[in-house]
Scaffold this active site. Structure first.
Site, PDB file in Angstrom:
ATOM      1  N   HIS A 121       0.921  -1.084  -0.040  1.00 20.77           N
ATOM      2  CA  HIS A 121      -0.234  -0.210   0.000  1.00 20.77           C
ATOM      3  C   HIS A 121       0.900   1.094   0.139  1.00 20.77           C
ATOM      4  O   HIS A 121       1.737   1.478   0.952  1.00 20.77           O
ATOM      5  CB  HIS A 121      -0.995   0.029   1.299  1.00 20.77           C
ATOM      6  CG  HIS A 121      -1.952   1.110   0.918  1.00 20.77           C
ATOM      7  ND1 HIS A 121      -3.455   0.571   1.375  1.00 20.77           N
ATOM      8  CD2 HIS A 121      -1.890   2.221   0.645  1.00 20.77           C
ATOM      9  CE1 HIS A 121      -4.225   1.454   1.275  1.00 20.77           C
ATOM     10  NE2 HIS A 121      -3.163   2.585   0.692  1.00 20.77           N
ATOM     11  N   LEU A 122       1.040   1.886  -1.124  1.00 17.29           N
ATOM     12  CA  LEU A 122       1.891   3.097  -1.423  1.00 17.29           C
ATOM     13  C   LEU A 122       1.672   4.033  -0.236  1.00 17.29           C
ATOM     14  O   LEU A 122       0.511   4.294  -0.160  1.00 17.29           O
ATOM     15  CB  LEU A 122       2.353   3.574  -2.572  1.00 17.29           C
ATOM     16  CG  LEU A 122       1.282   4.013  -3.555  1.00 17.29           C
ATOM     17  CD1 LEU A 122       1.104   5.595  -3.340  1.00 17.29           C
ATOM     18  CD2 LEU A 122       1.341   3.648  -5.153  1.00 17.29           C
ATOM     19  N   HIS A 123       2.679   4.965   0.201  1.00 24.59           N
ATOM     20  CA  HIS A 123       2.363   5.976   0.903  1.00 24.59           C
ATOM     21  C   HIS A 123       3.757   6.790   0.803  1.00 24.59           C
ATOM     22  O   HIS A 123       4.753   6.286   0.651  1.00 24.59           O
ATOM     23  CB  HIS A 123       2.211   5.445   2.442  1.00 24.59           C
ATOM     24  CG  HIS A 123       3.367   4.648   2.858  1.00 24.59           C
ATOM     25  ND1 HIS A 123       3.455   3.241   2.443  1.00 24.59           N
ATOM     26  CD2 HIS A 123       4.368   4.793   3.800  1.00 24.59           C
ATOM     27  CE1 HIS A 123       4.441   2.534   3.327  1.00 24.59           C
ATOM     28  NE2 HIS A 123       4.941   3.498   3.809  1.00 24.59           N
ATOM     29  N   THR A 124       3.509   8.251   0.981  1.00 17.81           N
ATOM     30  CA  THR A 124       4.852   9.096   0.736  1.00 17.81           C
ATOM     31  C   THR A 124       5.061   9.554   2.230  1.00 17.81           C
ATOM     32  O   THR A 124       4.318   9.909   2.880  1.00 17.81           O
ATOM     33  CB  THR A 124       4.452  10.343  -0.010  1.00 17.81           C
ATOM     34  OG1 THR A 124       3.939   9.993  -1.297  1.00 17.81           O
ATOM     35  CG2 THR A 124       5.373  11.359  -0.001  1.00 17.81           C
TER      36      THR A 124
END
Length: 179
Positions: A121-124
């Protein structure tokens, strides 16, 4: 190139009690719970949200997270990309007001080799930085110096988001909402 190893971080990554109420994905499930403050969610929009990192590298270490469950940046629609980017802007602004850093590091850990503990789950990451904020404590004494409790950081960052144009604060326990 010099390398600094942080083997103590693996203890947190592999801890047995991580999010016992989460069945599949922490970034999908925590925003669905009714406890933003407990889950460190400080701001929300329709397609993304901002959460303080539970194990910060620096005070104010936040993550801007698209609501869609994907580890592939290319999977985001134009609307999701734009909202994610706008919420990053708001995050920089809120952290600037709340913590007055000298700068920021921001980035994504994409793929297994990138070093992130949540790859699906991508996240910055948005990490406030101050001149001279690196220190020797983690390297020499297996000690991390965190200068402010997460609850205090949450209060300051939440207030800074709440002061932004277009912000709605449902109640003191909820994240700031942007339309």
């Amino acid at each position: 190139m010099e390398q600094v190893f942080a083997p103590w971080r693996i203890e947190w990554i592999k801890r047995a009690d991580k999010n016992p109420d989460v069945v599949d994905c922490v970034f999908c499930e925590l925003p669905e719970q009714d406890d933003d403050r407990e889950n460190l969610i400080v701001a929300r929009s329709e397609r993304a949200f901002v959460m303080l990192n539970n194990y910060p590298y620096n005070p104010g270490h936040a993550m801007v997270i698209p609501r869609v469950h994907t580890g592939e940046y290319g999977d985001l629609t134009d609307e999701q990309l734009l909202e994610h980017a706008r919420l990053k802007q708001r995050t920089f602004d809120a952290l600037e007001v709340a913590l007055e850093p000298d700068g920021f590091n921001a980035g994504l850990n994409l793929g297994d080799g990138a070093g992130g503990s949540i790859g699906d789950h991508l996240h910055t990451h948005v990490v406030p930085r101050w001149r001279g904020d690196t220190n020797f404590m983690p390297v020499l004494s297996d000690t991390s110096v965190i200068v402010e409790a997460l609850s205090e950081t949450y209060e300051r960052v939440h207030a800074a988001f709440a002061d932004q144009e277009g912000a709605t604060v449902p109640d003191t326990e909820s994240a700031v909402v942007f339309d």
